[in-house]
Design a protein around this motif. Structure first.
Motif: not given
Length: 90
Positions: A49-64
């Motif tokens: 989950l940490t890898t998915v969240i970090r990757t999503g944030r780096r790509r601009g796909v996710l906000l937390t």
């Protein structure tokens, strides 16, 4: 000097990360335990989950966001595909 134990997560393929990113609802905040359950349903280990969240944030796909008073963390998908396009240059 000792270092704290940090579990090493299993490698996750790009396709698995993309599938996990797209499993989050679009423009809806989701509590992290729910996000972890979605990642597990895809057959990925919970630690990824940490890898998915970090990757999503780096790509601009996710906000937390974090609510310290309630000790909750949330994630929201803000893109309709797993990659954001680079802004056009002039």
């Amino acid at each position: 000097m000792t270092t704290p134990y940090m579990p090493v997560s299993a490698p996750v393929s790009r396709a698995e990360i993309d599938a996990a990113l797209m499993s989050f609802p679009y423009e809806q905040w989701v509590v992290m335990p729910t996000a972890a359950a979605q990642v597990r349903r895809l057959g990925l280990p919970r630690e990824s989950l940490t890898t998915v969240i970090r990757t999503g944030r780096r790509r601009g796909v996710l906000l937390t966001k974090k609510e310290p008073d309630l000790r909750h963390c949330y994630v929201m998908r803000v893109a309709d595909n797993p990659y954001r396009r680079a802004p056009a240059t002039v």
